[in-house]
Each structure stands twice: as structure tokens, then as C-alpha cells.
Design an enzyme around this catalytic site. Structure first.
Site, PDB file in Angstrom:
ATOM      1  N   TYR A   1     -26.289  60.537 -74.844  1.00 13.43           N
ATOM      2  CA  TYR A   1     -26.459  60.114 -73.452  1.00 13.43           C
ATOM      3  C   TYR A   1     -25.100  59.922 -72.806  1.00 13.43           C
ATOM      4  O   TYR A   1     -24.138  59.486 -73.462  1.00 13.43           O
ATOM      5  CB  TYR A   1     -27.236  58.791 -73.375  1.00 13.43           C
ATOM      6  CG  TYR A   1     -28.730  58.936 -73.468  1.00 13.43           C
ATOM      7  CD1 TYR A   1     -29.515  58.924 -72.318  1.00 13.43           C
ATOM      8  CD2 TYR A   1     -29.362  59.086 -74.690  1.00 13.43           C
ATOM      9  CE1 TYR A   1     -30.897  59.048 -72.386  1.00 13.43           C
ATOM     10  CE2 TYR A   1     -30.745  59.210 -74.765  1.00 13.43           C
ATOM     11  CZ  TYR A   1     -31.500  59.199 -73.619  1.00 13.43           C
ATOM     12  OH  TYR A   1     -32.862  59.334 -73.682  1.00 13.43           O
TER      13      TYR A   1
ATOM     14  N   ASP B   1     -36.877  57.142 -67.936  1.00 12.53           N
ATOM     15  CA  ASP B   1     -37.446  56.330 -66.865  1.00 12.53           C
ATOM     16  C   ASP B   1     -37.229  56.982 -65.501  1.00 12.53           C
ATOM     17  O   ASP B   1     -36.480  57.961 -65.371  1.00 12.53           O
ATOM     18  CB  ASP B   1     -36.803  54.945 -66.848  1.00 12.53           C
ATOM     19  CG  ASP B   1     -37.257  54.087 -68.026  1.00 12.53           C
ATOM     20  OD1 ASP B   1     -38.354  54.333 -68.553  1.00 12.53           O
ATOM     21  OD2 ASP B   1     -36.512  53.175 -68.415  1.00 12.53           O
TER      22      ASP B   1
END
Length: 406
Positions: A187, A115
């Protein structure tokens, strides 16, 4: 006088640059903490889903070589990674750099979509490149060496902002797919804790939480969420996964030294024991003045020089926590909430949103807003309305995409 072919090519390049590089005519976009995630249109989602589900056509053109490309980027000035018509994106910047390098458009397929505001230490994509002889168009030339591709693409990327760079390139078979062949994704999420205002060098790179965080409470919450679970509570409404049952391989929290970090006087003395201060040496001839004090992570976090009367002018250092989430894949919106997918179906991956939901819950546990029992309740509720607020995008980093390379 330039030939008509050269004029035509220059015209095409100029037109393409004006379309794919809107940052030349628009203001730089700063990603704010309260900014909503960029939403993609139904047409864009359907187009990508069709690309995932249709059989891959292998190009047998002898001049075409498929490359696996690892690239890093600071997400602050991008409207996400996925290609968009007008807004500046990571894939858009990469495709433009490749176009300028080889002289024709390319199609880049990335392993993971991120994003707006999300960073990457190493995202991965694949791209097919045809090497064309400029002097003899019909001549078959050997593919470019990976190092040539990396250097050439970076050359063009540096001309525009410089916030994305290729870090590695490898030749791969024509049927190797960057998204389908990914085995695991890791992540990282950075949180800086402390009442002091955030450093200029950290803005847009970490989530500033003013409250003190209880790392033990966060670790307990991690143990509740890691493993095989129904992660419906961390699943967005746009998720296309057929099952919310996923496996989170790793969910952990680690306290590390804040960055950027520079050594204190004591550390410099320890690293250079033979280099003594000339003033001190002249007045203490024959005396060993090498400091034997060991510097712990706690000393680094607190500013070690302060204990030696060097406090003025030094910013108080925040405590830095890194949350790690590792899994095969994530549910749509789960990177904000942390979950992994064992599903072998072809699903659009908007992993970062999921991890940020998970981080939001872990942060709430660390500040005492919720307990370990509350984390269990949220997980068992199986509804996204039960979760805490989503963590902001700019603290999230795609760290690694794992493959079994041929």
C-alpha cells in the site's frame, strides 16, 4: 423484426443496468475528509466468511476459463470495492462490464477489499468466463484470449464513468484463488505538506497536511513499527484474526516530486540542448547558451522557474511524501495504522483501514504531536484507543498484490 429471444435479452439487460448502475439516477457522491468508512452488514460479513472457509469447487466445464484480472480505479465515486445491493462499487462495475461482454452474470472474487474513497493502482480478482457460441449454443469454443477480455471489458467500463479499468489479464488454473494465493500486499499513502490550498488536480488523491513534516521523525517512527509485533493498538473491533501478532515487512517514507509535474524551462533546455530560443540565438551568435545547471528534487519541489523571474501565475508546489506499507496481510482497521499478518488462516481483509491508522500515527510523529517514545507507548498499549486519528481514505492506494503465478 427482432426475435423474441433478442427482446427478452434486451429486457433483462435493461433491468440489470438500472439496478447495478445507480449512478444514472443518483447524484455523484463525493468522499469528504470526515466521512466515516462504509460499514458492511453482519449478513454480508458472514456470507463472505463462509465463501472463504468452504472448499472451492472446480468447474470442469470445457468452455469455462478462469482469468486473473488486475484492475485500477479512482475510489472517489465508489462506495468501496465490495459488491453491495444498491450502491455503486468497484466489483459491481466490473461484474456488469463482464456481463455485457459475455451475455451472462459472473461472480468476481477480489484479492483485497477497499473502503469508500480508497484508490488502487493494481487490485486483483479472479473470474470464471464461459465462452458461448451465439450462433450454435451447443458448440464448444476455445476460451477468449486475455487481450480480448481486457479490451472488451474496458470498452464497457468506459461507458460508465471511466474511473475503473482493467490493466492486465492472465489465464490461470481453475483452482487458483485471487485472495488465498496472495503472498504480499503493498500500500502507498500520499501526503502533501504545505500551507497553500490544495491544487484542483490533487483533490481526492492525497491528504493535505498544512504543517511542515519532519521526515526524520517519521522514519524513526517507522523503525518502531516495522517487524513482528502485537498490533492490538491498530486493530478494529470487527477484526476476525485470531491473533494480533503480525509482521510488517516494510514501513517507510519517501519524499517525491509532487504530481502532476511539468518540466521547467531549464529542464526543457537540458533535455533539448540543440533547440535554442531563436531570439536569443540571433543576438548571441557563436555563443553557447545551453544552461548547465542541474535540477535537484529540492529545486523541483520549490518551483525552479521562480529563480529565473517566472514566478507569477505559478502555484507553489507542496512537498509530497509517500508512506509505503508492505505485508502478507493486515488486521481489520490496520491499514490506517499499518501492520502485516503472517497468519495463514482465512480472514476477511479490510486492509486499508489498518494502514490509515498507521499513517495517522506517522503523521502525528512528523508534525511533532507525538515523539518516538509515544509511538512505542501506543504500540505497547495494545488498545486502539491509544492511537492517533485515522488518516482519510482518499490518500491511500493499493499498489500491488504479489503472487507466485503458475
Amino acid at each position: 423484426m427482432p426475435s423474441e429471444e433478442v427482446k427478452k435479452r434486451f429486457s433483462i439487460e435493461s433491468e440489470s443496468s438500472s439496478i447495478e448502475n445507480p449512478t444514472k439516477i443518483t447524484k455523484t457522491v463525493e468522499v469528504e475528509e470526515e466521512e466515516e468508512d462504509i460499514q458492511f452488514s453482519d449478513e454480508e460479513e458472514e456470507e463472505e466468511e463462509e465463501e472463504l472457509q468452504k472448499p472451492q469447487i472446480i468447474n470442469n466445464n470445457p468452455r469455462m476459463q478462469r482469468y486473473l484480472v488486475a484492475f485500477e480505479y479512482h475510489g472517489g465515486k465508489f462506495f468501496g470495492s465490495q459488491q453491495q445491493a444498491v450502491r455503486r462499487t468497484v466489483i459491481g462495475a466490473l461484474q456488469e462490464a463482464f456481463r455485457r461482454f459475455i451475455g451472462q452474470p459472473v461472480k468476481i472474487i477480489s484479492s483485497s477489499r477497499t473502503d469508500a474513497g480508497v484508490h488502487a493502482l493494481s487490485n486483483v480478482c479472479h473470474v470464471d468466463v464461459e465462452r458461448i457460441s451465439k450462433r450454435r449454443p451447443g458448440e464448444v469454443l476455445p476460451p477468449y484470449e486475455p487481450e480480448v477480455v481486457r479490451n472488451a471489458v474496458n470498452h464497457y467500463l468506459l461507458k460508465y464513468e471511466g474511473d475503473v479499468a482493467v490493466v492486465d489479464v492472465r489465464c490461470i488454473p481453475a483452482d487458483f484463488h485471487a485472495r488465498h494465493r496472495a503472498l504480499e500486499r503493498t500500500y502507498f499513502y500520499r501526503i502533501l505538506s504545505g500551507p497553500e490550498p490544495l491544487s484542483t488536480f490533487e483533490r481526492g488523491r492525497a491528504w493535505h497536511v498544512e504543517e511542515e513534516l519532519d521526515i526524520v521523525a517519521i522514519q524513526k517512527a517507522c523503525r518502531v513499527l516495522v517487524g513482528d509485533h502485537d498490533f492490538s493498538s491498530f486493530r478494529g473491533t470487527g477484526c476476525q484474526a485470531k491473533s494480533p501478532i503480525k509482521t510488517l515487512t516494510e514501513l517507510s517514507v519517501t519524499e517525491v516530486a509532487s504530481t502532476p509535474y511539468f518540466p521547467s524551462k531549464v529542464e526543457r533546455d537540458q533535455a533539448n540542448p540543440m533547440e535554442q530560443d531563436p531570439i536569443v540565438s540571433s543576438s548571441t551568435s557563436g555563443i553557447d547558451v545551453t544552461c548547465k545547471v542541474s535540477v535537484s528534487i529540492k529545486d523541483k519541489l520549490g518551483g525552479f522557474d521562480a529563480a529565473f523571474g517566472e514566478e507569477f501565475g505559478r502555484r507553489k508546489v507542496h512537498r509530497c511524501y509517500v508512506i509505503t506499507a508492505r505485508a502478507r496481510s493486515f488486521l481489520y482497521h490496520q491499514v490506517s495504522s499499518l501492520s502485516l499478518s503472517l497468519s495463514k488462516q482465512l480472514v476477511l481483509l479490510n486492509i486499508d483501514s489498518q494502514v490509515r491508522l498507521l499513517v495517522g500515527v506517522l503523521k502525528a510523529a512528523g508534525t511533532g504531536e507525538i515523539t518516538t517514545s509515544d509511538v512505542e507507548r501506543i504500540l505497547n498499549a495494545k488498545t486502539v484507543t491509544a492511537t492517533s486519528a485515522t488518516a482519510p481514505a482518499y490518500g491511500l492506494y493499493l499498489g500491488r498484490v504479489k503472487y507466485k503465478l503458475p
